[in-house]
Design a protein around this motif. Structure first.
Motif, PDB file in Angstrom:
ATOM      1  N   ALA A 234      48.170  45.176  65.454  1.00 17.13           N
ATOM      2  CA  ALA A 234      48.728  44.847  64.138  1.00 17.13           C
ATOM      3  C   ALA A 234      48.925  46.105  63.295  1.00 17.13           C
ATOM      4  CB  ALA A 234      47.807  43.862  63.421  1.00 17.13           C
ATOM      5  N   PHE A 235      47.924  46.979  63.281  1.00 19.35           N
ATOM      6  CA  PHE A 235      48.052  48.232  62.544  1.00 19.35           C
ATOM      7  C   PHE A 235      49.183  49.092  63.125  1.00 19.35           C
ATOM      8  CE2 PHE A 235      43.952  47.139  60.804  1.00 19.35           C
ATOM      9  CZ  PHE A 235      43.904  47.802  59.590  1.00 19.35           C
TER      10      PHE A 235
ATOM     11  N   THR B  62      44.576  48.184  54.143  1.00 23.72           N
ATOM     12  CA  THR B  62      43.344  47.409  54.001  1.00 23.72           C
ATOM     13  C   THR B  62      43.592  46.001  54.535  1.00 23.72           C
ATOM     14  OG1 THR B  62      42.767  48.641  52.001  1.00 23.72           O
ATOM     15  CG2 THR B  62      41.572  46.597  52.418  1.00 23.72           C
ATOM     16  N   LEU B  63      42.859  45.639  55.575  1.00 18.29           N
ATOM     17  CA  LEU B  63      43.017  44.306  56.155  1.00 18.29           C
ATOM     18  C   LEU B  63      42.346  43.280  55.250  1.00 18.29           C
ATOM     19  CD1 LEU B  63      44.028  42.655  58.564  1.00 18.29           C
ATOM     20  CD2 LEU B  63      41.833  43.075  59.674  1.00 18.29           C
ATOM     21  N   ASP B  64      43.141  42.329  54.776  1.00 19.96           N
ATOM     22  CA  ASP B  64      42.620  41.303  53.861  1.00 19.96           C
ATOM     23  C   ASP B  64      41.944  40.172  54.630  1.00 19.96           C
ATOM     24  OD1 ASP B  64      42.075  39.826  51.607  1.00 19.96           O
ATOM     25  OD2 ASP B  64      44.088  38.968  51.456  1.00 19.96           O
ATOM     26  N   ARG B  65      42.643  39.612  55.596  1.00 26.33           N
ATOM     27  CA  ARG B  65      42.059  38.513  56.381  1.00 26.33           C
ATOM     28  C   ARG B  65      42.847  38.328  57.675  1.00 26.33           C
ATOM     29  NH1 ARG B  65      44.928  36.225  52.158  1.00 26.33           N
ATOM     30  NH2 ARG B  65      46.426  34.572  52.693  1.00 26.33           N
ATOM     31  N   ILE B  66      42.204  37.640  58.605  1.00 28.07           N
ATOM     32  CA  ILE B  66      42.820  37.315  59.894  1.00 28.07           C
ATOM     33  C   ILE B  66      42.913  35.795  59.995  1.00 28.07           C
ATOM     34  CG2 ILE B  66      42.639  37.500  62.396  1.00 28.07           C
ATOM     35  CD1 ILE B  66      40.962  39.999  62.010  1.00 28.07           C
TER      36      ILE B  66
ATOM     37  N   THR C 282      43.812  43.588  66.525  1.00 26.00           N
ATOM     38  CA  THR C 282      43.825  44.290  65.243  1.00 26.00           C
ATOM     39  C   THR C 282      44.510  45.648  65.375  1.00 26.00           C
ATOM     40  OG1 THR C 282      41.750  43.200  64.614  1.00 26.00           O
ATOM     41  CG2 THR C 282      42.381  45.158  63.363  1.00 26.00           C
TER      42      THR C 282
ATOM     43  N   PHE D 243      47.721  38.719  60.803  1.00 28.17           N
ATOM     44  CA  PHE D 243      46.951  39.768  60.135  1.00 28.17           C
ATOM     45  C   PHE D 243      47.591  40.025  58.773  1.00 28.17           C
ATOM     46  CE2 PHE D 243      46.038  40.249  64.563  1.00 28.17           C
ATOM     47  CZ  PHE D 243      44.699  40.622  64.613  1.00 28.17           C
TER      48      PHE D 243
ATOM     49  N   PHE E 140      47.527  41.990  55.145  1.00 27.49           N
ATOM     50  CA  PHE E 140      47.068  43.225  54.527  1.00 27.49           C
ATOM     51  C   PHE E 140      47.181  43.143  53.005  1.00 27.49           C
ATOM     52  CE2 PHE E 140      48.478  44.283  58.788  1.00 27.49           C
ATOM     53  CZ  PHE E 140      47.451  45.087  59.253  1.00 27.49           C
TER      54      PHE E 140
ATOM     55  N   THR F 105      48.318  54.228  58.577  1.00 28.68           N
ATOM     56  CA  THR F 105      47.412  53.089  58.780  1.00 28.68           C
ATOM     57  C   THR F 105      46.052  53.293  58.126  1.00 28.68           C
ATOM     58  OG1 THR F 105      46.759  54.055  60.917  1.00 28.68           O
ATOM     59  CG2 THR F 105      48.522  52.398  60.936  1.00 28.68           C
TER      60      THR F 105
END
Length: 211
Positions: free
Chosen positions: A78-79, A94-98, A75, A109, A111, A90
């Motif tokens: 990814a950011f 907002t992380l939506d899903r993995i 994670t 990842f 967003f 960063t």
């Protein structure tokens, strides 16, 4: 006035009402029907556009889960990839899903902001691909969930309202469209049946016998 004539008048009135509802529904929801048809077509072809709508899933170095890095490390990578490539803050992401793909050795990842997506090698953490998820944007247009994104509604209420309205409208459009095709045929059949001559069997007259 005959019974057949009254029946035809009722059928003609129903047909006029259906035509009015059909025309009104099409006029009011023309733009929405157009958007739904175009986005549905694009979603059907998304895997066959050479990565234009939906990027291919890249392959990592290992499909063995024991070789994969911890999720928190991936994670962070990814950011960092978004920050290094696009210069974005960063803290605003907002992380939506993995999305984990064990068969590919890849972790995606996704967003919320700008529909960004990052594909990482799950074993090394190396960036395989940085993309804009056009397919997600088209899907949000198609099902109306983009309204929830625009107005910041987390419950999905606007999507439900939109889906209900469009579903009922499409049902009405289908029923009235069918009746506009079938109604005239039914009236024509009724008219033909009422105007068809009745066949009368004439028997030859018997000669009169004298007393």
């Amino acid at each position: 006035m005959s019974i057949d004539s009254t029946k035809r008048q009722k059928q003609a009135r129903v047909l006029r009402d259906f035509r009015k509802v059909h025309r009104l529904t099409g006029a009011l929801l023309f733009v929405f029907f157009f958007v739904i048809s175009i986005t549905g077509l694009l979603l059907g072809w998304k895997k066959h556009t050479g990565g234009l709508i939906l990027a291919k899933t890249y392959t990592g170095t290992s499909t063995n889960l024991q070789d994969w890095l911890p999720v928190d490390s991936l994670t962070q990578n990814a950011f960092k990839a978004v920050k290094d490539s696009l210069g974005m803050d960063t803290t605003m992401l907002t992380l939506d899903r993995i999305d984990m793909r064990p068969d590919k050795g890849t972790v995606k990842f996704l967003f919320v902001e700008e529909y960004l997506g990052v594909q990482l090698d799950a074993a090394t953490g190396k960036v395989l691909h940085l993309e804009t998820r056009r397919a997600d944007f088209i899907e949000n247009l198609h099902d109306g969930s983009i309204l929830d994104r625009i107005f910041g509604v987390d419950s999905g209420t606007l999507k439900v309202i939109y889906s209900t309205i469009m579903g009922v409208a499409l049902l009405i459009f289908t029923i009235t469209g069918f009746w506009l095709w079938y109604g005239p045929k039914r009236m024509k059949q009724g008219s033909s049946a009422s105007l068809s001559p009745t066949t009368t069997v004439h028997r030859p007259a018997r000669p009169l016998r004298g007393n």
